[in-house]
Design a protein around this motif. Structure first.
Motif, PDB file in Angstrom:
ATOM      1  N   UNK A 170       0.660   0.665  -3.952  1.00  0.00           N
ATOM      2  CA  UNK A 170       1.218   2.002  -4.147  1.00  0.00           C
ATOM      3  C   UNK A 170       2.402   2.243  -3.208  1.00  0.00           C
ATOM      4  N   UNK A 171       2.283   1.743  -1.983  1.00  0.00           N
ATOM      5  CA  UNK A 171       3.378   1.928  -1.030  1.00  0.00           C
ATOM      6  C   UNK A 171       4.622   1.132  -1.423  1.00  0.00           C
ATOM      7  N   UNK A 172       4.434   0.054  -2.190  1.00  0.00           N
ATOM      8  CA  UNK A 172       5.569  -0.731  -2.668  1.00  0.00           C
ATOM      9  C   UNK A 172       6.119  -0.198  -3.984  1.00  0.00           C
ATOM     10  N   UNK A 173       5.584   0.922  -4.437  1.00  0.00           N
ATOM     11  CA  UNK A 173       6.126   1.562  -5.630  1.00  0.00           C
ATOM     12  C   UNK A 173       5.517   1.096  -6.935  1.00  0.00           C
ATOM     13  N   UNK A 174       4.375   0.404  -6.898  1.00  0.00           N
ATOM     14  CA  UNK A 174       3.723  -0.023  -8.129  1.00  0.00           C
ATOM     15  C   UNK A 174       3.142   1.200  -8.834  1.00  0.00           C
ATOM     16  N   UNK A 175       3.397   1.310 -10.138  1.00  0.00           N
ATOM     17  CA  UNK A 175       2.815   2.379 -10.923  1.00  0.00           C
ATOM     18  C   UNK A 175       1.352   2.110 -11.236  1.00  0.00           C
ATOM     19  N   UNK A 176       0.693   3.083 -11.893  1.00  0.00           N
ATOM     20  CA  UNK A 176      -0.727   2.934 -12.213  1.00  0.00           C
ATOM     21  C   UNK A 176      -0.975   1.730 -13.127  1.00  0.00           C
ATOM     22  N   UNK A 177      -0.097   1.543 -14.120  1.00  0.00           N
ATOM     23  CA  UNK A 177      -0.264   0.424 -15.047  1.00  0.00           C
ATOM     24  C   UNK A 177      -0.074  -0.902 -14.329  1.00  0.00           C
ATOM     25  N   UNK A 178       0.934  -0.990 -13.463  1.00  0.00           N
ATOM     26  CA  UNK A 178       1.166  -2.226 -12.711  1.00  0.00           C
ATOM     27  C   UNK A 178      -0.016  -2.552 -11.794  1.00  0.00           C
ATOM     28  N   UNK A 179      -0.563  -1.542 -11.146  1.00  0.00           N
ATOM     29  CA  UNK A 179      -1.727  -1.779 -10.277  1.00  0.00           C
ATOM     30  C   UNK A 179      -2.925  -2.254 -11.082  1.00  0.00           C
TER      31      UNK A 179
END
Length: 273
Positions: A170-179
């Motif tokens: 999340x801190x690297x900017x990953x969205x919910x779908x990417x996570x």
């Protein structure tokens, strides 16, 4: 500085010998069971609904030569595989949503706990009224019976995700779908595959029961017809076919598990030295 290396070792000769011994012992056990059956069919059980091994083998040969048998077997396999595939797809998608969103999980937990203990045969009368004795009825029953283990295991795997990894992503900017794709699903893979194996073991059984009890087309209905007609050799031949197909089904699921989890410590044969 210590150097850590990962080495893969081939199966040892002792492992191969143990596997060969297991096959020999299994074959001997099968031969003993056949001998006991033959003695009973020719002795105290003669004249009853227990044909000899030779008669059952003849019935099996007769079945293999009939096109209707292969059509029925294809119907049963299609019912089991389609129902299982729909259950896996729905169970994984719903499981990711339920496991990721705490409010949705708490809202639906009671409903899941109420529905999951209900066996498919209990809902069969209602499904028969709606769909009739059709392949669609069998597919729905397989879907219903296989959905819960996949869903429950997926939810457990998603909720078991490492919160540190999720926060880092999340801190690297990953969205919910990417996570979900890069962290949650790989971490939950072992849980999901376990659910698929549990569901897969039940899929073929539910398909046969839907045919045997519900009248859907397949080898289950052929078994019912053979029993009512007094064709006992053919009936036991169909039972034997079901056992072989069930074994092949479970073997295929085991191979699928090893393929999907080849990286997992429970599957790979690696030694850390």
């Amino acid at each position: 500085m210590a150097i850590t290396s990962i080495r893969r070792f081939p199966a040892t000769g002792k492992t191969r010998v143990a596997g060969s011994n297991a096959l020999v012992v299994g074959a001997i056990a099968v031969l003993i069971c056949l001998a006991v059956w033959e003695v009973g069919a020719r002795g105290p059980l003669a004249g009853g609904p227990f044909p000899t091994v030779g008669a059952i083998a003849g019935g099996l040969v007769g079945l293999v030569g009939e096109a209707t048998f292969w059509s029925s077997l294809g119907e049963t396999l299609m019912t089991a595989l389609v129902g299982l595939g729909l259950a896996v797809l729905s169970g994984v998608l719903l499981g990711v949503v339920l496991g990721s969103v705490d409010f949705v999980y708490r809202s639906t937990r009671l409903i899941i706990e109420v529905l999951k203990p209900i066996p498919p045969i209990v809902v069969m009368p209602l499904v028969l009224l709606l769909l009739g004795p059709t392949t669609e009825m069998g597919v729905f029953l397989v879907f219903y019976g296989c959905l819960w283990p996949v869903l429950i295991q997926t939810v457990a795997g998603v909720r078991d995700a490492d919160p540190v990894l999720l926060d880092t992503a999340r801190s690297f900017g990953f969205g919910r779908l990417q996570r979900a794709v890069r962290i949650v699903l790989p971490g939950a893979a072992a849980f999901i595959v376990t659910g698929v194996r549990i569901a897969g073991a039940a899929a073929f059984v539910i398909a046969v029961v839907s045919e045997l009890v519900g009248g859907a087309p397949g080898i289950g209905r052929d078994l019912f017809v053979a029993q009512n007609a007094g064709l006992y050799a053919q009936m036991y031949a169909l039972v034997f076919v079901m056992g072989v197909v069930g074994l092949a089904f479970n073997t295929g699921l085991g191979a699928f598990e090893k393929w999907m989890l080849h990286w997992h410590p429970s599957v790979r044969r690696e030694v850390v030295a």
